[in-house]
Design an enzyme around this catalytic site. Structure first.
Site, PDB file in Angstrom:
ATOM      1  CG  ASN A   8      -1.935   1.088   1.215  1.00 39.49           C
ATOM      2  OD1 ASN A   8      -1.640   2.228   0.884  1.00 39.49           O
ATOM      3  ND2 ASN A   8      -3.155   0.760   1.602  1.00 39.49           N
ATOM      4  NE  ARG A  19       8.480  21.240   2.528  1.00 42.41           N
ATOM      5  CZ  ARG A  19       8.052  21.094   3.781  1.00 42.41           C
ATOM      6  NH1 ARG A  19       6.783  20.776   4.014  1.00 42.41           N
ATOM      7  NH2 ARG A  19       8.883  21.213   4.804  1.00 42.41           N
ATOM      8  CG  HIS A  44      -8.270   3.845   0.748  1.00 43.10           C
ATOM      9  ND1 HIS A  44      -8.639   3.217   1.915  1.00 43.10           N
ATOM     10  CD2 HIS A  44      -9.342   4.605   0.390  1.00 43.10           C
ATOM     11  CE1 HIS A  44      -9.875   3.574   2.241  1.00 43.10           C
ATOM     12  NE2 HIS A  44     -10.309   4.420   1.328  1.00 43.10           N
ATOM     13  NE  ARG A  46      -8.451   7.462   3.446  1.00 47.79           N
ATOM     14  CZ  ARG A  46      -9.308   6.774   4.186  1.00 47.79           C
ATOM     15  NH1 ARG A  46     -10.551   7.197   4.299  1.00 47.79           N
ATOM     16  NH2 ARG A  46      -8.940   5.665   4.800  1.00 47.79           N
ATOM     17  CG  HIS A  51      -3.571   9.161   1.399  1.00 49.24           C
ATOM     18  ND1 HIS A  51      -4.491   8.542   0.606  1.00 49.24           N
ATOM     19  CD2 HIS A  51      -4.048   9.083   2.666  1.00 49.24           C
ATOM     20  CE1 HIS A  51      -5.481   8.076   1.352  1.00 49.24           C
ATOM     21  NE2 HIS A  51      -5.252   8.403   2.611  1.00 49.24           N
ATOM     22  CD  GLU A  76      -7.298  -0.933   0.834  1.00 55.68           C
ATOM     23  OE1 GLU A  76      -7.272   0.134   1.496  1.00 55.68           O
ATOM     24  OE2 GLU A  76      -6.731  -1.965   1.220  1.00 55.68           O
ATOM     25  CB  THR A 106      -6.490   5.044   8.757  1.00 48.55           C
ATOM     26  OG1 THR A 106      -6.076   3.868   8.077  1.00 48.55           O
ATOM     27  CG2 THR A 106      -6.707   4.744  10.236  1.00 48.55           C
ATOM     28  CG  HIS A 198      -5.500  -1.151   9.487  1.00 46.55           C
ATOM     29  ND1 HIS A 198      -5.928  -0.349   8.451  1.00 46.55           N
ATOM     30  CD2 HIS A 198      -5.320  -0.339  10.545  1.00 46.55           C
ATOM     31  CE1 HIS A 198      -6.014   0.900   8.873  1.00 46.55           C
ATOM     32  NE2 HIS A 198      -5.641   0.939  10.125  1.00 46.55           N
ATOM     33  CG  ASP A 199      -2.049  -0.658  12.432  1.00 48.58           C
ATOM     34  OD1 ASP A 199      -1.463   0.142  11.684  1.00 48.58           O
ATOM     35  OD2 ASP A 199      -2.999  -0.333  13.162  1.00 48.58           O
ATOM     36  N   GLY A 221       1.017  -1.101   4.347  1.00 51.62           N
ATOM     37  CA  GLY A 221       1.520   0.204   3.962  1.00 51.62           C
ATOM     38  C   GLY A 221       2.328   0.889   5.039  1.00 51.62           C
ATOM     39  CG  HIS A 222       1.913   3.212   9.379  1.00 51.63           C
ATOM     40  ND1 HIS A 222       1.847   4.591   9.273  1.00 51.63           N
ATOM     41  CD2 HIS A 222       2.564   2.957  10.540  1.00 51.63           C
ATOM     42  CE1 HIS A 222       2.416   5.133  10.326  1.00 51.63           C
ATOM     43  NE2 HIS A 222       2.861   4.169  11.113  1.00 51.63           N
TER      44      HIS A 222
END
Length: 249
Positions: A8, A19, A44, A46, A51, A76, A106, A198-199, A221-222
């Site tokens: 992700n 920036r 994903h 939005r 992002h 997503e 999120t 997720h996480d 992702g994160h």
């Protein structure tokens, strides 16, 4: 069957958007991830484009189709008309539908299938008619899972956020792992493919895979982006692939 890794790239896009500059280069880092062995890319988009930007979506689609034809593209999002128009234009391999409010930072919960069935049934039908695999974001609670095959969806994606939050509490980790195991096995018994996301981290992936060896895909992702700050994108992907295969501690 080994669980595949979809990277992700939202966190990378969020850093870029701080920036009015073209770096970090999303396409370049997605390419590095795929060259390092990732099986796909997840985005994903939005409505506020905080992002992933709408212009990123076709650019990454072109990268995959031209340079990595065996890789998968997963998009997503909440099934608004704008989102559905986007994915029907791009036609990714997989669409993961999430019940997010646009203001959410999120994804933090799955669908309540009993109450969402009327919304989801025509959406799933439309996406399937366009040749896309459909996955539905799901809490690790099998209540209502029997509705998912009736909707025509192919997979669920287990929300693993509560599991990821137990990183410093082994007892809580075991409890969440049991919930995920029960939910995943119920989905499998219903004939559904099972994804997770997720996480998820290098340390918490091996216990998850041990409990759910039939997981089709994890979307990360994160934590992977955080690892990339230390190990580089290619190194981070290799670490996560090692965790999926059991070779990374």
């Amino acid at each position: 069957m080994m669980t595949t890794l979809s990277v992700n790239v939202n966190a990378i896009a969020m850093l870029r958007n701080r920036r009015d500059l073209p770096w970090p280069d999303l396409e370049s880092l997605a390419r590095i991830a795929l060259e390092a062995g990732a099986s796909g890319i997840t985005v994903h988009p939005r409505p506020d484009q905080r992002h992933i930007r709408l212009t990123d979506v076709p650019q990454l689609s072109t990268l995959i189709s031209r340079s990595f034809p065996k890789a998968e593209y997963n998009i997503e999002g909440y099934p608004s008309e704008a989102f559905l128009d986007l994915v029907c234009r791009i036609r990714p391999d997989q669409v993961t539908l999430v019940p997010d409010d646009p203001a959410q930072p999120t994804s933090d919960h799955g669908w309540a299938f009993e109450t969402a069935a009327e919304l989801l049934a025509p959406v799933v039908g439309r996406l399937k008619a366009e040749g896309m695999r459909v996955s539905l974001f799901a809490d690790p609670d099998p209540a209502g899972y029997e509705i998912v095959p009736q909707l025509g969806a192919d997979r669920i994606e287990l929300y693993t956020g509560p599991y990821g939050a137990t990183h410093s509490d082994p007892d809580a980790r075991d409890a969440e792992l049991s919930r995920l195991s029960l939910a995943g096995r119920r989905a499998q018994a219903l004939g559904l493919g099972v994804n997770a996301g997720h996480d998820l981290t290098v340390p918490n992936l091996p216990p998850l895979i041990a409990e759910l060896p039939f997981l089709a895909e994890v979307s990360i992702g994160h934590a992977l982006t955080a690892d990339a700050l230390e190990h580089g994108m290619a190194g981070a992907v290799r670490r996560f692939l090692g965790a999926l295969s059991g070779s990374e501690a």
